[in-house]
Every structure is written in C-alpha cells, then in structure tokens.
Design an enzyme around this catalytic site. Structure first.
Site, short mmCIF file in Angstrom:
data_model
loop_
_atom_site.label_atom_id
_atom_site.label_comp_id
_atom_site.label_asym_id
_atom_site.label_seq_id
_atom_site.Cartn_x
_atom_site.Cartn_y
_atom_site.Cartn_z
N SER A 143 0.84 -1.19 0.00
CA SER A 143 0.00 0.00 0.00
C SER A 143 0.87 1.24 0.00
CB SER A 143 -0.89 0.01 1.24
OG SER A 143 -1.58 1.25 1.36
N TYR A 157 -2.05 -0.35 10.24
CA TYR A 157 -2.17 -0.90 8.88
C TYR A 157 -0.95 -0.49 8.05
CZ TYR A 157 -3.92 -1.42 4.08
OH TYR A 157 -4.06 -1.74 2.75
#
Length: 248
Positions: A143, A157
C-alpha cells in the site's frame, strides 16, 4: 506450461478484479476468502461462465494450519501453484495511536504480515527449483500507506504494509536463483469496500482532490499492474515496486 494462480482475498475489490483478469489471460485461478462464501462463488461462477477455471477456497491466512490445507487442496484440484497474489488484508476503524490496543495491532499484523509470510512460504516450497518446481512469480499487494504512514487513521495498517515491503525485498533476493520472482504493488486511494471497514466508505471521494491526478483509482487498474508483474513480459523484474497512487 499450465499457469495456476492463487489470489488471496479474491472475493472483492482488487483481488476480485485480479482473479477475473488472470482468468482471461489463461490462468487456472484459485481465490481464497475468509467469510463471504457467496461473493467468492460469484467470482468463480463469472470465471467459469467465460470459459475459465475457478476455485474458491475458504481459509484464514493468519492460521498456519489453514494456509497449509489451502495449498494442499489447491495442488490437488488445480495442480502446483505457479503464481501467488498476496492480497488478503484487513483494515480496522480509523484511530490514533492512543486508541490502539495490543489485541487490535496483533490482529492486523496476523493477517497482513504473518498471513503473507505463510502464503509465500508454501508457494516457495512448490515453486523452487531445489524442490523440483518450475519457478514462478509472487506479487505482494502492499500500500502507499507504507510510504505515507496513514497518520491519525491507520498507523497499524501502514506499519503492516511497511513489513510487506521489506518481505518483498528480502524474499526476492532469497529465491531469485530458484527461479522465483517477487514484486509488489502499492495502491493508493482505490475504490474498494475496504474503506467501509475503516468507518468511512466515502474516503476516496473525500481525499481525491488532494491527489495530483485528482481522482481515485479503480481495482482493475491495480489488477493490470499485478498481471504484468506475473507475466513473462516482466521476466527480468524482481524486488521491484509499482506505485498506483495517482502521483501521491
């Protein structure tokens, strides 16, 4: 050579788009799912309706025994895996560091990090030349958060995806001589259902004006990059990253 791919988290979003695209490109496609069997079966039905071969496998990738069983079933039904797309991941409610608990942090790391490691391990056992394999390719879905940190929203995250970047680099070097390529994509703000898990379904529309390209991305755009990294067109590419974040 028969191309067999496992796409973890393949029932929705980027995983779904990737599974459908790879089926079109001639792969036998297995997708894993955690809870939503109907969504997974819908993806398989769509693949089969277009003349492809699809298989849905239920597994919690944070559980080692379930990962081993998943790969065993995949091998038995479709043959040895030649490609892996590590895509399954979780995102929890937006929070600052002050609200994070050990339970939450470990839950995120269990799926987003341990799960990726376990799937890579089982894939390498099948693909590596030293085990009689024919080589293969792995793409980890990281990501842009690994670079940006997601302050005030998802630092846990983001940290999990930073670990995946390191896994990608280290594993690429470890298995290159075994005929296995390992790369990653780093999506940014993509229109997927994951944002609802963080409590803000409309997050992409809120932030898209901050992006150089002034728009969010589509799962199909990420799928195209994944498919290229798996393909022979990327045969000399390993340990590399493709950012799909609209210029951010």
């Amino acid at each position: 050579m028969t191309k067999v791919v496992l796409v973890t988290g393949g029932s929705r979003g980027i995983g779904r788009a990737t599974a459908l695209l790879l089926a079109e490109k001639g792969y036998l496609v297995a997708i894993s799912y955690l809870h939503n069997q109907q969504a997974a079966q819908n993806v398989v039905a769509e693949i089969n309706a277009k003349g492809g071969v699809g298989l849905a496998l239920q597994a919690d990738i944070a559980d080692e025994s379930q990962v081993v069983a998943m790969f065993r079933q995949l091998h038995a039904q479709l043959g040895p895996v030649t490609a892996l797309v590590n895509n399954a991941g979780i995102l929890l409610q937006q929070a600052t560091i002050e609200d994070l608990t050990a339970e939450r942090i470990n839950l995120v790391l269990g799926t987003n990090v341990t799960g990726y490691f376990l799937c890579c391990r089982e894939a390498v056992k099948t693909m590596a030349k030293r085990h009689g394999g024919r080589g293969g390719a792995i793409v980890n879905v990281s990501s842009a958060a690994a670079r940006l940190g997601s302050p005030g929203e998802y630092v846990d995250y983001a940290a999990s995806k930073g670990a995946i970047d390191t896994l990608t680099t280290g594993l690429a070097l470890e298995v290159a001589a075994q005929g296995i390529r390992v790369n990653a994509v780093r999506p940014g703000y993509i229109y997927t259902e994951m944002h609802a898990s963080g409590g803000e379904p409309g997050r992409v529309d809120r932030v898209k004006s901050q992006l150089p390209m002034q728009r969010g991305g589509q799962p199909e755009e990420v799928a195209q990059a994944i498919a290229w990294l798996l393909s022979d067109a990327a045969s000399y590419v390993t340990g590399s990253f493709i950012d799909l974040a609209g210029g951010k």
